[in-house]
Design a protein around this motif. Structure first.
Motif, mmCIF file in Angstrom:
data_model
loop_
_atom_site.group_PDB
_atom_site.id
_atom_site.type_symbol
_atom_site.label_atom_id
_atom_site.label_comp_id
_atom_site.label_asym_id
_atom_site.label_seq_id
_atom_site.Cartn_x
_atom_site.Cartn_y
_atom_site.Cartn_z
ATOM 1 N N ALA A 129 11.337 11.693 49.621
ATOM 2 C CA ALA A 129 12.326 10.683 49.585
ATOM 3 C C ALA A 129 12.070 9.406 50.542
ATOM 4 O O ALA A 129 11.987 8.388 50.323
ATOM 5 C CB ALA A 129 13.850 11.054 49.863
ATOM 6 N N GLU A 140 8.706 7.702 49.258
ATOM 7 C CA GLU A 140 9.063 6.722 48.027
ATOM 8 C C GLU A 140 9.987 5.658 48.712
ATOM 9 O O GLU A 140 9.801 4.415 48.274
ATOM 10 C CB GLU A 140 9.591 7.594 47.232
ATOM 11 N N TYR A 141 10.831 6.023 49.570
ATOM 12 C CA TYR A 141 11.656 4.814 50.000
ATOM 13 C C TYR A 141 10.676 3.994 50.919
ATOM 14 O O TYR A 141 10.915 2.558 50.848
ATOM 15 C CB TYR A 141 12.836 5.343 50.877
ATOM 16 N N ALA A 161 8.871 1.746 48.624
ATOM 17 C CA ALA A 161 9.883 0.542 48.134
ATOM 18 C C ALA A 161 10.157 -0.566 49.041
ATOM 19 O O ALA A 161 10.105 -1.632 48.642
ATOM 20 C CB ALA A 161 10.922 1.321 47.664
ATOM 21 N N THR A 204 16.074 2.429 43.850
ATOM 22 C CA THR A 204 14.831 2.473 42.808
ATOM 23 C C THR A 204 14.138 4.093 43.152
ATOM 24 O O THR A 204 12.843 4.249 42.528
ATOM 25 C CB THR A 204 13.981 1.527 43.041
ATOM 26 N N VAL A 205 14.804 4.846 44.157
ATOM 27 C CA VAL A 205 13.987 6.066 44.555
ATOM 28 C C VAL A 205 15.262 7.012 43.852
ATOM 29 O O VAL A 205 16.404 7.115 44.123
ATOM 30 C CB VAL A 205 14.046 6.270 45.953
#
Length: 269
Positions: A166, A169-170, A173, A200-201
């Motif tokens: 997480a 991915e964050y 983003a 969006t995650v």
């Protein structure tokens, strides 16, 4: 008119003049006293105003959110270690090679690096080529004004508390061309913007625990300590900076250049 009557008239006239002069002196005395009184009141008022202004100037201002965070108890996110949780290393701890990234959330160069080689760097960690460490600073808040770097770093802590994936991915983003603001923009200072990016995650979308941590600033104190760790890092003069096994390398611009840089640095499985 008798001579006596003429003398009496003169005496009466002199007495009237004396009385008029005496009355005039009394009026003048009262006028001067009034002027002095008003002046004294004015001086006192001015002195009082100056005194109040001085008191206000010397009165300590209320500490900001981040000044409070600097003195607050640190809540370190999961998946961190070391003092105040400022050691952030992902991947197998037994691996001998370490890639260390030094970044700032508002840094445009960091966004370019993430967009060009970020996926490749993360994949190398997941494939077991190296451990991947992060030290994240917030110096651009000081240089440009604002608090977007600190606020985004706190949100990254909330994402890290969910999982390493997480977090990665964050971060991707936040640095994406879609969401990363111009360097001078303080967009990330707004929690709503950070939560919009988090939507969006998959692991963060509709994640109430994550949302609460962002809004409450659960990891604000941790963000301050992480930023302090960045400031004390040796050999780091700008962002992004990449160290491979403790040595600074030139930031590669393509996945191919990244692989070549690792080979030059002697990074093998």
């Amino acid at each position: 008119m008798s001579k006596r009557n003429s003398q009496a008239a003169k005496s009466a006239a002199r007495e009237r003049i004396r009385l008029q002069q005496e009355a005039e002196r009394k009026r003048e005395k009262r006028r001067r006293a009034a002027i002095v009184g008003v002046s004294i009141v004015g001086v006192i008022a001015i002195a009082g105003g100056v005194g109040y202004a001085v008191m206000q100037a010397n009165k300590p201002s209320d500490p900001t959110k981040w000044e409070k965070a600097a003195d607050a108890k640190v809540v370190a996110p999961a998946n961190t270690s070391g003092k105040n949780g400022t050691t952030l290393t992902l991947g197998k701890s037994s691996l001998k090679n370490t890639v260390h990234l030094y970044e700032d959330p508002r840094c445009p160069g960091c966004a370019v690096m993430e967009q060009s080689i970020g996926e490749t760097v993360n994949k190398g960690m997941k494939d077991g080529d190296y451990k991947l460490s992060f030290t994240i600073g917030t110096f651009l808040d000081n240089n440009l004004g604002g608090e977007g770097s600190k606020n985004a770093l706190s949100a990254l802590g909330a994402a890290l508390n969910v999982s390493p994936d997480a977090f990665l991915e964050y971060k991707t983003a936040l640095y994406s061309a879609k969401f990363h603001p111009a360097e001078s923009s303080d967009t990330f200072a707004e929690d709503d913007e950070l939560l919009k990016v988090a939507d969006t995650v998959d692991a963060l979308k509709d994640n109430k625990k994550f949302e609460s941590a962002v809004k409450k600033g659960t990891y604000d104190a941790w963000a301050v300590k992480m930023s302090d760790s960045f400031q004390s890092a040796e050999g780091v003069e700008s962002t992004p900076t990449i160290k491979v096994n403790g040595k600074v390398i030139e930031t590669p611009k393509t996945p191919e250049a990244w692989k070549a840089a690792l080979k030059t640095a002697g990074v093998t499985k």
